[in-house]
Motif scaffolding. Structure first.
Motif, PDB file in Angstrom:
ATOM      1  N   GLY A   1       0.831  -1.197   0.000  1.00 51.56           N
ATOM      2  CA  GLY A   1       0.000   0.000   0.000  1.00 51.56           C
ATOM      3  C   GLY A   1       0.860   1.239   0.000  1.00 51.56           C
ATOM      4  N   PRO A   2       0.304   2.377   0.392  1.00 48.22           N
ATOM      5  CA  PRO A   2       1.104   3.603   0.447  1.00 48.22           C
ATOM      6  C   PRO A   2       2.332   3.405   1.344  1.00 48.22           C
ATOM      7  N   ALA A   3       3.438   4.078   0.984  1.00 45.33           N
ATOM      8  CA  ALA A   3       4.683   3.923   1.725  1.00 45.33           C
ATOM      9  C   ALA A   3       4.457   4.119   3.227  1.00 45.33           C
TER      10      ALA A   3
ATOM     11  N   GLY B   1       8.279  -1.732  12.640  1.00 47.74           N
ATOM     12  CA  GLY B   1       9.658  -1.642  12.162  1.00 47.74           C
ATOM     13  C   GLY B   1       9.756  -1.276  10.699  1.00 47.74           C
ATOM     14  N   LEU B   2       8.614  -1.255  10.004  1.00 46.12           N
ATOM     15  CA  LEU B   2       8.621  -0.828   8.600  1.00 46.12           C
ATOM     16  C   LEU B   2       8.937   0.668   8.539  1.00 46.12           C
ATOM     17  N   ALA B   3       9.822   1.055   7.611  1.00 52.83           N
ATOM     18  CA  ALA B   3      10.182   2.473   7.485  1.00 52.83           C
ATOM     19  C   ALA B   3       9.056   3.246   6.785  1.00 52.83           C
ATOM     20  N   THR B   4       8.999   4.550   7.035  1.00 50.14           N
ATOM     21  CA  THR B   4       7.890   5.360   6.518  1.00 50.14           C
ATOM     22  C   THR B   4       7.921   5.498   5.002  1.00 50.14           C
ATOM     23  N   ASN B   5       9.067   5.179   4.372  1.00 48.00           N
ATOM     24  CA  ASN B   5       9.138   5.285   2.903  1.00 48.00           C
ATOM     25  C   ASN B   5       9.100   3.920   2.215  1.00 48.00           C
ATOM     26  N   GLU B   6       8.748   2.877   2.955  1.00 45.38           N
ATOM     27  CA  GLU B   6       8.852   1.524   2.387  1.00 45.38           C
ATOM     28  C   GLU B   6       7.507   0.942   1.968  1.00 45.38           C
ATOM     29  N   GLN B   7       7.573   0.183   0.863  1.00 47.53           N
ATOM     30  CA  GLN B   7       6.440  -0.616   0.399  1.00 47.53           C
ATOM     31  C   GLN B   7       6.857  -2.078   0.334  1.00 47.53           C
TER      32      GLN B   7
ATOM     33  N   VAL C   1      11.750   1.285  -1.605  1.00 42.55           N
ATOM     34  CA  VAL C   1      11.286   2.670  -1.606  1.00 42.55           C
ATOM     35  C   VAL C   1      10.488   2.890  -2.889  1.00 42.55           C
ATOM     36  N   ALA C   2       9.370   3.609  -2.764  1.00 41.20           N
ATOM     37  CA  ALA C   2       8.386   3.675  -3.840  1.00 41.20           C
ATOM     38  C   ALA C   2       8.989   4.063  -5.184  1.00 41.20           C
TER      39      ALA C   2
END
Ligand SMILES: [Ca+2]
Ligand SMILES: [Ca+2]
Ligand SMILES: [Ca+2]
Length: 339
Positions: free
Chosen positions: A80-82, A107-113, A132-133
């Protein structure tokens, strides 16, 4: 006389018959309305798909990966969205194909998909690819905790020269990961902390979400690809391919059915061992099996150098041989004879 010849021909044909091809399962996403349907097909005619239930993801999310654990349970990843914590590991209901989040991927980073899912038979972890998106120089391999969906550990892979956008991941029997990188139309493998591109650029321009899956019985790596035929129109065709694990070259197997659908992963249905506690393969669970169990229990973590037997005593497939597995062993030991 005639019938004797006929009988001989039949006997030869039976002896040379190939093993029954494994079923390949995929989330099939309708590009027009976004509906994902669980489908099953075989390599000899991949366009003939059996359809099962819909896999309904949260709004603005979709099913990006599909994989089995060796006990026959089916799992999915949702993208879904990063940074969205509605991404992550999901269980697939075998009766309805409905998906349920195991738990948030803390633990998922805010810029990760999370773009794909794989089973690692060495570490006994379900592992997802996180990217990263818009592409980046790093990719993370996320080892999920199968009990709560959190990220138990992660490996960061660095690509020093070119940005990568991996949309597919699978793991070979030896624990090596293969990644499909959409930015460079290449297959890469992990090497310590790095991404190593294999020699051959794949034979076409790949677009959108795709997937990789390993048949652990034969070692074949299946690739549900989408080949772009008209970039301006966003048109292309979905096709099943095999990836050469040494060179990264692809071989076309057959059409998956045109421009309408994306197939976001390929999960090969495993042959389930219905008596896993019988390590010695003599159809009963007794003291000899306990000796092997105890050795694996001492080693604890699947994938550690001291682990023996391929971590076969991790009966609940959570990456460790511990008390929870002993409970399962004790039940089989009490019954003694394999079902
Ligand atoms: Ca995969
Ligand atoms: Ca035994
Ligand atoms: Ca376990």
């Amino acid at each position: 006389m005639k019938s004797a010849v006929f009988a001989l021909v039949v006997a030869c044909a039976a002896a040379n018959a190939p093993a029954i091809a494994q079923s390949i399962w995929s989330p099939r996403i309708n590009r027009t309305n976004g509906v994902a349907t669980l489908v099953r097909f075989h390599a000899d005619l991949p366009s003939a798909q059996s359809t099962y239930g819909n896999m309904i993801a949260p709004a603005n999310h979709f099913v990006s990966g599909l994989e089995y654990t060796p006990d026959g349970r089916m799992w999915a990843t949702v993208q879904g969205p990063a940074g969205s914590l509605q991404q992550g590991l999901y269980r697939v209901d075998p009766g309805t194909s409905a998906i349920t989040q195991v738990g948030q991927p803390i633990g998922l980073a805010t810029n990760e998909q999370i773009t794909d899912l794989s089973w690692n038979p060495v570490t006994h972890r379900l592992t997802g690819s996180a990217t990263v998106a818009n592409g980046a120089f790093t990719t993370r391999l996320l080892n999920f905790n199968i009990a709560d969906g959190s990220i138990a550990s992660a490996q960061t892979l660095t690509s020093p020269n070119v940005k990568v956008l991996p949309v597919g991941v699978t793991c070979r029997a030896n624990g090596e990961y293969l990644l499909l990188d959409l930015f460079n139309n290449m297959v890469a493998r992990n090497d310590d902390a790095g991404i190593v591109f294999l020699g051959d650029v794949i034979s076409f321009t790949a677009g959108y979400n795709q997937g990789f899956g390993t048949d652990f019985t034969t070692g074949t790596v299946w690739y549900t690809s989408f080949r772009i035929t008209n970039a301006l129109q966003g048109a292309g065709v979905a096709e099943l391919r095999i990836i050469d694990t040494t060179t990264g070259a692809d071989t076309l197997v057959g059409s998956l059915g045109g421009n309408t659908f994306l197939f976001t992963d390929a999960a090969v249905e495993p042959d389930v061992n219905h008596c896993p506690a019988d390590v010695t393969s003599d159809s009963q669970v007794d003291d000899a099996d306990f000796v092997s169990f105890a050795s694996q229990y001492d080693a604890l973590e699947c994938g550690t150098p001291s682990m023996t037997g391929g971590c076969s005593a991790d009966f609940n497939f959570d990456g460790a041989v511990d008390d929870a597995d002993f409970v399962l062993f004790a039940i089989a030991y009490d019954v003694l004879v394999c079902p």
